[in-house]
Scaffold this motif. Structure first.
Motif, PDB file in Angstrom:
ATOM      1  N   ALA A  30      -3.069   2.678 -21.717  1.00 43.33           N
ATOM      2  CA  ALA A  30      -4.496   2.603 -21.440  1.00 43.33           C
ATOM      3  C   ALA A  30      -4.727   2.892 -19.964  1.00 43.33           C
ATOM      4  N   LEU A  31      -5.865   3.480 -19.663  1.00 42.77           N
ATOM      5  CA  LEU A  31      -6.192   3.778 -18.276  1.00 42.77           C
ATOM      6  C   LEU A  31      -6.378   2.487 -17.499  1.00 42.77           C
ATOM      7  N   ARG A  32      -5.882   2.484 -16.270  1.00 39.89           N
ATOM      8  CA  ARG A  32      -5.988   1.316 -15.405  1.00 39.89           C
ATOM      9  C   ARG A  32      -6.552   1.753 -14.058  1.00 39.89           C
ATOM     10  N   SER A  33      -7.128   0.822 -13.334  1.00 36.75           N
ATOM     11  CA  SER A  33      -7.675   1.164 -12.023  1.00 36.75           C
ATOM     12  C   SER A  33      -6.549   1.300 -11.007  1.00 36.75           C
ATOM     13  N   TYR A  34      -6.790   2.083  -9.989  1.00 39.66           N
ATOM     14  CA  TYR A  34      -5.835   2.328  -8.916  1.00 39.66           C
ATOM     15  C   TYR A  34      -5.403   1.013  -8.272  1.00 39.66           C
ATOM     16  N   ALA A  35      -6.364   0.101  -8.075  1.00 43.58           N
ATOM     17  CA  ALA A  35      -6.084  -1.151  -7.372  1.00 43.58           C
ATOM     18  C   ALA A  35      -5.168  -2.069  -8.159  1.00 43.58           C
ATOM     19  N   GLU A  36      -5.018  -1.832  -9.467  1.00 47.61           N
ATOM     20  CA  GLU A  36      -4.205  -2.714 -10.290  1.00 47.61           C
ATOM     21  C   GLU A  36      -2.736  -2.326 -10.336  1.00 47.61           C
ATOM     22  N   GLN A  37      -2.386  -1.176  -9.743  1.00 45.65           N
ATOM     23  CA  GLN A  37      -1.026  -0.654  -9.897  1.00 45.65           C
ATOM     24  C   GLN A  37       0.025  -1.606  -9.354  1.00 45.65           C
TER      25      GLN A  37
END
Length: 864
Positions: free
Chosen positions: A731-738
């Motif tokens: 699923a797509l995730r936000s950049y900040a969550e990596q």
């Protein structure tokens, strides 16, 4: 003592910052001159020698060696009535460990009474008046030897405290006891200093990060002699440097402890508090409030000179085995400083040229700002220590658990070593006074220990016995669990109110000698027998084999007659016949007596070759043993800490010689002089795998673990299968969550349940199939096709303590922890985890030693 109001005034003046500062703002302009380091406007006593007068150099001109550091500290102590110095121990390489006490001459005259009164803050149930009591600081430097700005700054700090003149410094010293440990890690300090000093340019330093000066060779100067990170040893206490340090700590129980480090060259400067959500839940909130309050003083002095810094990120306060976190569970305030490292003398960074003197000055400034903050918060810190211990006793009284009992009648040594560590931490430990049954576990009087919770160190006791599996934050700077009984593979139980009574408390133990065993039977012997249960049995066996004594190991249980009657002997019992031998019976008897006294073994004299039950003493089912000739692969590309832990176990615990072979030397060596080869995590692309395979086929035992498994599988040395991650829809995730997403999949250090085959040679000496394995990697190995080749397997309910993601918990269940492969006459023993973790994971060190001594006895039919 000076009044509280004046304390605040003098604290603001200690640094003489703001308008009087002449510190350079630009790291590239830093220079190794005393006028650069020291605050303007302070007069210094000419009778106190400067570092340059004693050592012929200004700090930062060269990297100080440990002998120079000690020489300067001795010179200052001899010249100043503010300073005294003590020798508190020696490192592995025989370097002196020193501690300076710095305070006013008047305090020195009354130092013991001040110390005793200060200790009452922890022990007294009455309120102690702190209004006129000095605050105690313990300031320590460079626990990592290649982070040298700390111990170089210690030269300046000690000079300033000893030589500065004026009412402000005199009042400060009247209101503080300052303990200075100038070099936590002498051996690493010298390893690094000698490297950079011998490779620096004399006239114009090279700032090229690729220059030799900035790239020290393996293993680097970070670690101690055996390549251990001493900043992870505050709880395990496995090294002389740590033992001396903790003795110093408890002599005073300081209010503040500082730990001065370095980090990557492109960073700025860090001081605690760290990430708030990653503070251990046992740590009181007030501790972090005080950390933050002291941090305001660091910020002010750095801001005054426009120096960049940060807090509340990167580092945490969770693992109590670190220097800046251990104080938090023992009533003090621990503070970590991290300075961007110049590595050598000057280095190009993202922030411009970073010169060594700038890094030293930041550590000097933070040393002074710590004193400034501690003086300003003197009463708060002293009151906090008192309330910390009062609250600890209250929490102990409210706890449903009243004591912990632990011990193993078959392995007294491991339990004793755990008890010894607890005593070093000032935890009261008693012998168990009477036999005790707790559920299915039985603890024998005199062979078990009991720790009552209603004592000053309640919080620390809870931290070493807890089995935490839930956390407010799931990312960790270091490990997430360290349950001591699991580490020592010793049974334990929590005793609630109805199970506990004071009559269970036997004599309180002190740090003494290992419990002795006994030699049971008449002078004349037919066969000597000792079981493998005791931790130091390998030391005794090696001593016998090294003396030329022939020995065998029982691969099946048997019952034999002793002078105490019939006795059952388990798998792994070592048998030594009185003859035929090439060694005299008198020598063998002396060695057996030594085994009983020094190694804690019960050695039995057997005078009949006929067993009461099971195999007879002359049976071929008793496998012949060979003396281990051990080599460990070391050097560039190999994980220094892991091979250091194996080396330390063999040398320090079992008194066995080891050859350390670099990969180039491994290619040149005659491998047949060795019969055991150890390969820990590393890059082995330069190893001649064909030569290793030939050596194994000729009868060698190869022990590989962690990332070495992939190499052994690829080169078809080990018949193992590593479990690969399955590709799936993401699923797509936000950049900040990596960062968080990837961090949550790490196993940074947790404890897992595993099932051991007690009939297997690798299971000899264990008495429970359930053992706890420490894991700090997310590599998984499939169970072998051969049903006998996986002697250790993770259970279906594997998590014992610590953090693991739900995905990895599902993956690890039922996977292999050890798989044994065969190559001709030899064996390859593949372990997913490091069995000698940080030297205190005694429970799996036994697996390692079983592989060393019994690997060659494993039946070919049971190997993959």
């Amino acid at each position: 003592m000076t009044s509280r109001r004046l304390i605040h005034q003098l604290a603001a003046l200690v640094l003489l910052v703001a308008s009087t500062s002449v510190w350079a703002q630009n790291p590239g302009d830093a220079r190794a001159e005393m006028s650069y380091y020291l605050p303007q406007g302070v007069q210094y006593d000419s009778a106190i020698p400067t570092p340059e007068q004693v050592l012929g150099m200004v700090p930062g001109e060269w990297h100080v060696r440990h002998d120079q550091l000690v020489r300067y500290m001795d010179a200052v102590a001899a010249a100043s009535d503010r300073v005294s110095i003590e020798r508190t121990g020696r490192s592995y390489e025989n370097r002196e460990l020193v501690m300076l006490t710095i305070t006013s001459p008047q305090n020195h005259d009354n130092l013991e009474s001040i110390r005793q009164r200060h200790l009452q803050l922890a022990s007294s149930t009455d309120v102690v008046d702190v209004s006129d009591m000095p605050v105690v600081l313990y300031q320590g430097y460079s626990v990592h030897g290649n982070e040298p700005s700390g111990n170089n700054a210690a030269l300046l700090y000690v000079y300033h405290l000893a030589a500065a003149q004026g009412a402000e410094i005199e009042a400060a010293l009247d209101n503080a006891i300052i303990l200075v440990d100038p070099a936590f890690n002498p051996d690493g300090t010298d390893r690094f200093a000698n490297w950079v000093n011998s490779r620096r340019a004399i006239n114009v330093p090279s700032t090229d990060p690729h220059n030799l000066e900035h790239n020290e060779p393996w293993p680097g100067g970070r670690t101690n002699h055996f390549w251990f990170d001493l900043n992870r040893d505050w709880l395990p206490l496995q090294h002389p440097e740590s033992i001396a340090r903790i003795q110093n700590y408890y002599r005073w129980r300081p209010n503040v402890l500082t730990d001065h480090h370095e980090m990557g060259s492109d960073a700025t400067f860090f001081f605690q508090p760290g990430i708030p959500s990653r503070t251990h839940p046992i740590t009181p909130v007030r501790n972090q409030e005080l950390t933050d309050a002291i941090g305001q003083y660091h910020a002010r002095v750095l801001e005054a000179d426009q120096r960049l810094f940060y807090t509340r990120e990167s580092f945490d306060d969770f693992y109590y085995g670190k220097g800046s976190t251990y104080p938090d569970v023992t009533g003090s305030v621990g503070i970590l400083f991290e300075q961007a490292s110049s590595r050598g003398h000057a280095r190009e960074t993202e922030n411009g040229i970073l010169r060594f003197p700038f890094t030293i000055q930041n550590q000097f400034l933070s040393s002074l700002s710590t004193l400034q903050g501690a003086l300003a918060l003197r009463e708060e810190l002293l009151t906090y220590k008192q309330s910390f211990y009062q609250e600890s006793r209250e929490l102990a009284g409210q706890s449903p658990v009243k004591a912990y009992v632990f011990g193993d009648s078959a392995d007294r040594a491991s339990a004793y070593r755990m008890a010894e560590i607890l005593r070093r931490h000032q935890i009261a430990v008693h012998e168990l006074a009477s036999d005790l049954q707790v559920g299915e576990q039985r603890f024998e009087a005199g062979r078990a220990y009991i720790v009552p919770l209603e004592q000053d160190q309640y919080r620390l006791i809870e931290s070493v016995f807890e089995q935490r599996t839930e956390f407010p934050d799931t990312l960790f700077y270091d490990i997430s669990a360290w349950t001591f009984p699991f580490a020592f593979n010793t049974p334990f139980a929590a005793l609630e109110r109805r199970q506990f009574n004071a009559g269970l408390l036997g004599v309180q133990i002190d740090i003494d000698d290992l419990p002795a065993g006994q030699l049971v039977g008449p002078q004349d012997a037919y066969v000597y027998a000792f079981e493998w249960d005791e931790f130091y049995a390998p030391r005794a066996l090696y001593r016998l084999l090294d003396a030329g004594v022939r020995a065998r190991v029982a691969t099946e249980p048997f019952t034999a007659m002793t002078s105490d009657g019939a006795r059952e002997f388990d798998y792994g019992t070592v048998l030594v016949a009185a003859g035929p031998q090439d060694v005299s019976q008198e020598t063998i008897r002396e060695l057996m007596q030594q085994a009983s006294q020094d190694d804690g073994l019960s050695v039995y004299v057997l005078n009949s070759g006929l067993s009461q039950q099971g195999i007879d003493l002359g049976s071929r089912s008793h496998a012949n043993l060979r003396k281990p000739e051990i080599a460990i692969v070391v050097g560039e590309g190999v994980r220094a800490s892991e091979v250091g832990e194996a080396w330390h176990a063999l040398d320090q615990k079992f008194a066995m010689p080891v050859s350390l072979l670099t990969i180039p030397r491994l290619r040149q060596a005659d491998l047949h002089r060795y019969n055991v080869l150890v390969m820990a995590s590393g890059n082995y692309s330069g190893v001649d795998a064909a030569a290793i395979k030939s050596w194994v086929q000729d009868g060698g035992t190869l022990i590989v673990y962690k990332t070495a498994l992939a190499w052994a599988a690829r080169e078809e040395l080990a018949s193992i299968k590593l479990i690969e991650d399955e590709e799936g829809d993401q699923a797509l995730r936000s950049y900040a969550e990596q960062v968080r997403d990837s961090g949550e999949q790490l196993i940074s250090g947790s404890i897992f349940n595993a099932r051991l085959d007690l009939t297997h040679p690798l299971g000899y000496g264990y008495n429970s199939a359930l053992i706890r394995v420490f894991r700090d990697n997310a590599q998984f190995m499939a169970v072998a096709d051969n049903p006998y080749a996986t002697p250790l397997i993770y259970s279906d309910d594997p998590l014992a303590a610590g953090y693991i993601s739900a995905e990895n918990l599902e993956k690890i269940a039922g996977t292999a922890a050890i798989v044994v492969s065969r190559q001709g006459s030899g064996r390859v023993i593949a372990m997913t985890d490091n069995p000698n973790f940080r030297a205190f994971w005694y429970g799996t060190t036994r697996l390692f030693m079983n592989a060393v001594f019994f690997g060659h006895t494993i039946s070919a039919a049971t190997a993959q």
